[in-house]
Design an enzyme around this catalytic site. Sequence first.
Site, mmCIF file in Angstrom:
data_model
loop_
_atom_site.group_PDB
_atom_site.id
_atom_site.type_symbol
_atom_site.label_atom_id
_atom_site.label_comp_id
_atom_site.label_asym_id
_atom_site.label_seq_id
_atom_site.Cartn_x
_atom_site.Cartn_y
_atom_site.Cartn_z
ATOM 1 N N ASP A 21 5.330 0.126 1.684
ATOM 2 C CA ASP A 21 5.258 -1.106 1.713
ATOM 3 C C ASP A 21 5.442 -1.975 0.687
ATOM 4 O O ASP A 21 5.110 -3.268 -0.020
ATOM 5 C CB ASP A 21 5.548 -1.801 2.684
ATOM 6 C CG ASP A 21 3.904 -2.102 3.024
ATOM 7 O OD1 ASP A 21 2.923 -1.760 2.583
ATOM 8 O OD2 ASP A 21 3.082 -2.712 4.188
ATOM 9 N N GLU A 24 -7.861 2.934 1.539
ATOM 10 C CA GLU A 24 -7.547 2.577 0.445
ATOM 11 C C GLU A 24 -8.726 1.450 0.215
ATOM 12 O O GLU A 24 -9.613 0.620 0.743
ATOM 13 C CB GLU A 24 -6.326 1.566 0.795
ATOM 14 C CG GLU A 24 -6.512 0.653 -0.159
ATOM 15 C CD GLU A 24 -4.956 -0.184 -0.898
ATOM 16 O OE1 GLU A 24 -3.971 0.288 0.237
ATOM 17 O OE2 GLU A 24 -4.604 -1.171 -1.208
ATOM 18 N N GLU A 36 -1.477 -0.331 9.332
ATOM 19 C CA GLU A 36 -2.412 -1.256 8.926
ATOM 20 C C GLU A 36 -2.820 -0.916 10.135
ATOM 21 O O GLU A 36 -2.789 -2.090 11.241
ATOM 22 C CB GLU A 36 -2.578 -2.237 7.810
ATOM 23 C CG GLU A 36 -1.467 -1.721 6.502
ATOM 24 C CD GLU A 36 -1.280 -2.873 5.613
ATOM 25 O OE1 GLU A 36 -2.076 -3.322 5.705
ATOM 26 O OE2 GLU A 36 -1.414 -2.990 4.298
ATOM 27 N N LYS A 76 3.226 4.812 9.100
ATOM 28 C CA LYS A 76 1.435 4.546 8.868
ATOM 29 C C LYS A 76 1.890 3.330 8.915
ATOM 30 O O LYS A 76 2.892 1.676 8.521
ATOM 31 C CB LYS A 76 1.845 5.135 7.406
ATOM 32 C CG LYS A 76 0.415 4.110 6.403
ATOM 33 C CD LYS A 76 0.375 4.576 5.400
ATOM 34 C CE LYS A 76 0.451 3.509 4.139
ATOM 35 N NZ LYS A 76 -0.218 1.902 4.285
ATOM 36 N N ASP A 91 6.137 3.463 5.852
ATOM 37 C CA ASP A 91 5.792 2.509 5.917
ATOM 38 C C ASP A 91 6.532 1.656 7.168
ATOM 39 O O ASP A 91 7.651 1.072 7.232
ATOM 40 C CB ASP A 91 4.943 1.594 4.277
ATOM 41 C CG ASP A 91 3.501 1.330 4.705
ATOM 42 O OD1 ASP A 91 2.807 1.828 5.178
ATOM 43 O OD2 ASP A 91 3.505 1.566 3.365
#
Length: 267
Positions: free
Chosen positions: A46, A184, A117, A115, A85
């Site tokens: 993204d 990250e 978060e 994926k 994402d």
Amino acid sequence: MMNKLRTTDFRKMKEQGEKIAMITAYDATIAAIVDAAGVDVVLVGDSLGNVVQGLEDTLSVTLDEMIYHTKIVSRGVDRAHLCSDMPFLSYQKSPEDAIESAGRLLKEGRAESVKLEVNDAYIDTVYRIQKAGIPVVAHIGLCPQSVHVMGGYKVQGSLPGDRETLLDLAKSCEQAGAFMVLIESVLSEVARDVTESLGIPTVGIGSGVDCDGQVLVVNDMIGLTPEPLPKFVKKYAKVAETISDSAKKYVEEVKKGTFPSQEQSYG
Ligand code: KIV
């Protein structure tokens, strides 16, 4: 299809000490180039918002935009695994909504995994998506979709208790069925401890050398992103300069009338 990489291959790569190379792509042309160059995972990030759409952050990227870019990237990918994402608010509302969004990335975009978060509130979501038959990469550490909660894009893992929180989170993601963890901007020693604590592989960005793999945004890697770049980026080429030099020469030749010449003309 030559030696297509599957989610199950990445665990074997970790066990055999073979590093995983992941890179982002947003269109079929770049996807085909990085795939042929031997990249293991192509991620439709993204980061599309930052590097393609000219936005300040990733928050405005929509599910339909991610599906479109995943679809066009999928046409360029042959060997690599294709991950896409889940954009902001495509999975946060409920696990049902998350399964629907993730399913669309596979059904319409032809992604092979998604994926998202993750913090402790989304472990059940990881479980539910994976149980629906959709492989999950859990993104931990700096989570750009939470930029306003985190107070900016800050390196993670240095506050008291951070190491334990990240270790617990990564373990919960593994237990919930994630096949990979993306870390990250986490202190190298914390990312190393997380990597050593998991059976599934970690892929790091700005998280040191000890992760099981690395990921970079392709525009950063080829020198297309304007400076300054984050400390963790290595610029392998100067593509922005090449485009600028070519465009300057083209404009000059069009103005002078030396392009097109006989060579580029019919008849
Ligand atoms: O969106 C993205 O490109 C990412 C990075 C971590 C590679 O998630």
